[in-house]
Design an enzyme around this catalytic site. Structure first.
Site, short mmCIF file in Angstrom:
data_model
loop_
_atom_site.label_atom_id
_atom_site.label_comp_id
_atom_site.label_asym_id
_atom_site.label_seq_id
_atom_site.Cartn_x
_atom_site.Cartn_y
_atom_site.Cartn_z
N TYR A 135 50.42 15.65 41.20
CA TYR A 135 51.17 17.10 41.38
C TYR A 135 51.46 17.65 40.16
CZ TYR A 135 51.66 16.52 46.32
OH TYR A 135 51.61 16.35 47.74
N LYS A 185 45.58 2.51 43.14
CA LYS A 185 44.24 2.17 43.39
C LYS A 185 43.49 1.87 42.00
CE LYS A 185 40.54 2.52 46.04
NZ LYS A 185 39.88 1.63 46.95
N ASP A 218 44.24 2.04 50.18
CA ASP A 218 43.74 2.11 51.40
C ASP A 218 43.97 0.82 52.29
OD1 ASP A 218 42.64 0.50 49.25
OD2 ASP A 218 40.39 0.91 49.72
N ASP A 242 52.92 10.80 49.21
CA ASP A 242 52.89 11.94 50.28
C ASP A 242 52.03 11.40 51.43
OD1 ASP A 242 53.11 14.44 51.30
OD2 ASP A 242 50.89 14.54 50.62
N ASP A 246 53.48 10.33 55.57
CA ASP A 246 52.77 11.02 56.97
C ASP A 246 52.58 9.93 58.01
OD1 ASP A 246 53.37 13.59 56.23
OD2 ASP A 246 51.72 14.44 57.35
C1 IPM Z 1 55.79 16.73 51.77
C2 IPM Z 1 55.03 17.98 51.73
C3 IPM Z 1 54.60 18.51 50.47
C4 IPM Z 1 54.09 17.71 49.46
C5 IPM Z 1 53.80 19.87 50.56
C6 IPM Z 1 54.42 20.75 51.72
C7 IPM Z 1 53.47 20.50 49.11
O1 IPM Z 1 53.73 17.51 52.34
O2 IPM Z 1 57.02 17.32 51.35
O3 IPM Z 1 55.42 15.69 52.01
O4 IPM Z 1 53.05 17.47 49.39
O5 IPM Z 1 55.03 17.13 48.83
MN MN Z 2 53.70 15.31 53.02
#
Ligand code: IPM
Ligand code: MN
Length: 348
Positions: A135, A185, A218, A242, A246
Site C-alpha cells: 500500500y 510468500k 496461500d 487485509d 476478511d
Molecule cells: C480495510 C479496507 C481498506 C484496506 C480499503 C477500503 C482501502 O479493506 O480496512 O480492510 O484495504 O485497508
Molecule cells: Mn479490507
C-alpha cells in the site's frame, strides 16, 4: 472528571448508522464508569467530495491531530466516487499521516454466533502492517490508454517498518498464548518476503518465550478455515493482512462482527478505530446493519484510552447480548434493537 476528546468520521453508507450506535454505547460506558466523552463529528465522506471536490479539507489531518482518538464508520460510495479516489482521500492518508502502523483485528466467535465452521472455538489476533508494503503508493502509469500501456506499483518494505510491526506482534503474543505465525510468500517473492522472513527470525531472537512459525499466505488461507484453533497471533504485510482479515471476519460469522484498531504505538498522533465492514451501500440507511463490529471497535478505543474497565463492560454487554441471540444472526434484529439490547446489558 477525566475527559476524552474524540473525532468522529461517520463517513458513508452504514458507517453513519453504526457510528451512532457505537457512540451511544461509548457515552453510556462513560456514564457508568465516571469519565466524560466529548466528540466532534466531521462530515468527510463521498458526499463531501461531491460538494467540495475533496474527501476532507486541506487541513483535515491537522484538525484531527488534536484529538485523543478517531472513530471512523466507513468510507466509499463507488456509484458516485471511485474507491481509488475516496480511500486515498481519507482513510489511507490518515493511517499514514499518524503513523498508525499497527492494524489490530481480533477474530473469535462471540457467544451465540455459530459461524460457517460450525462453532469451532478459536481466538486469533491479526496484526497487519498498516503504512507501507503493497500500500506504499509508489508507482505510476505510462502510455495510458495506448496499446503499449504500462502500470507499475512497487511494494516498499523498510527495515524500520518491518521490524516495528514484528516487535508489536511479538509484544502482543507475550500477553496471550505466546505464538506468532508470520505470513509471507517468500517462495515466490524473493526480495521483500525473504527479507520479512529474515527480520522475523531476527526479532524472534529477542523473544525466546514465543513460539514462531512461518507460513505462506496461500497455506494460511486454508489453515484459517481448516484449523483456526491452532492460531494465536498472525502478523502479515498490509495487503496480506487485509485479505486474511476478511477471511477472519468470515469465519467469525461475517463482517458484521469484525472490529479493528489502527494504532499509532508511539502516541505521536491519534489512533483510529473502525469496523472492518465498509459502507455496504446495498443495506445503507435501512436500519439493518449489525452494529457489533463498530461497538467492538469502540471497546478497543476505550481500552486504548486507558478505560480498561469500561472496555471490558462494553465487551461483556456485547457478549451477553449475542449470547441471547440478539445481534448473533444476520437480519434477525434491526441496528436499533441490537444497540438497545447492548445498552440495556451495559446499564444492568
Ligand atoms: C480495510 C479496507 C481498506 C484496506 C480499503 C477500503 C482501502 O479493506 O480496512 O480492510 O484495504 O485497508
Ligand atoms: Mn479490507
Amino acid at each position: 472528571m477525566k475527559t476524552h476528546n474524540l473525532a468522529l468520521i461517520p463517513g458513508d453508507g452504514i458507517g453513519v448508522d453504526v457510528t451512532d450506535a457505537a457512540m451511544a454505547v461509548v457515552q453510556a460506558a462513560a456514564r457508568v464508569h465516571g469519565f466524560a466523552i466529548r466528540s466532534q463529528s466531521f462530515p468527510w465522506s463521498c458526499n463531501h467530495y461531491l460538494q467540495t471536490g475533496a474527501m476532507m479539507p486541506a487541513d483535515g489531518i491537522e484538525t484531527l491531530r488534536g484529538f485523543d482518538a478517531i472513530f471512523l464508520g466507513a468510507v466509499g460510495w463507488p456509484d458516485t466516487v471511485p474507491d481509488s479516489v475516496s480511500l486515498h482521500g481519507l482513510l489511507l492518508p490518515i493511517r499514514k499521516a499518524f503513523n498508525q502502523y499497527a492494524n489490530i483485528r481480533p477474530h473469535r466467535l462471540l457467544p451465540g454466533v455459530e459461524g460457517p465452521l460450525k462453532a469451532t472455538a478459536f481466538d486469533i489476533l491479526c496484526i497487519r502492517e498498516n503504512t507501507e508494503g503493497e500500500y506504499s503508493g509508489a508507482g505510476g502509469r505510462v502510455h495510458q490508454g495506448r496499446e503499449n500501456e504500462v502500470a507499475v506499483e512497487t511494494s516498499v518494505f523498510t527495515r524500520a517498518g518491518v521490524e516495528r510491526i514484528l516487535r508489536f506482534a511479538f509484544d502482543q503474543a507475550m500477553t496471550r498464548r505466546r505464538h506468532v505465525t508470520s505470513v509471507t510468500k517468500s517462495n515466490a517473492q524473493k526480495f521483500t518476503m525473504v527479507f520479512w522472513d529474515e527480520m522475523t527470525r531476527r526479532v524472534a531472537a529477542d523473544y525466546p518465550d514465543v513460539i514462531v512459525s512461518h507460513m505462506h499466505i496461500d497455506a494460511m488461507a486454508a489453515r484459517m478455515v481448516m484449523a483456526p484453533a491452532s492460531l494465536d497471533v498472525i502478523v502479515a504485510s498490509n495487503l496480506f493482512g487485509d485479505i486474511l482479515t476478511d477471511l477472519g471476519a468470515a469465519i467469525q460469522g461475517g463482517l458484521g462482527f469484525a472490529a479493528s484498531a489502527n494504532i499509532c504505538p508511539d502516541g505521536s498522533g491519534p489512533s483510529m478505530f473502525e469496523p472492518v465492514h465498509g459502507s455496504a451501500p446495498d443495506i445503507a440507511g435501512r436500519n439493518i446493519a449489525n452494529p457489533v463490529a463498530a461497538i467492538w471497535s469502540a471497546a478497543m478505543m476505550l481500552d486504548h484510552l486507558g478505560e480498561q474497565a469500561a472496555a471490558q463492560s462494553v465487551m461483556a454487554a456485547v457478549e451477553a447480548t449475542t449470547a441471547r441471540g440478539i445481534g448473533a444472526i444476520p437480519g434477525r434484529q434491526s441496528t436499533d434493537e441490537i444497540t438497545a439490547a447492548i445498552l440495556a446489558a451495559l446499564e444492568e
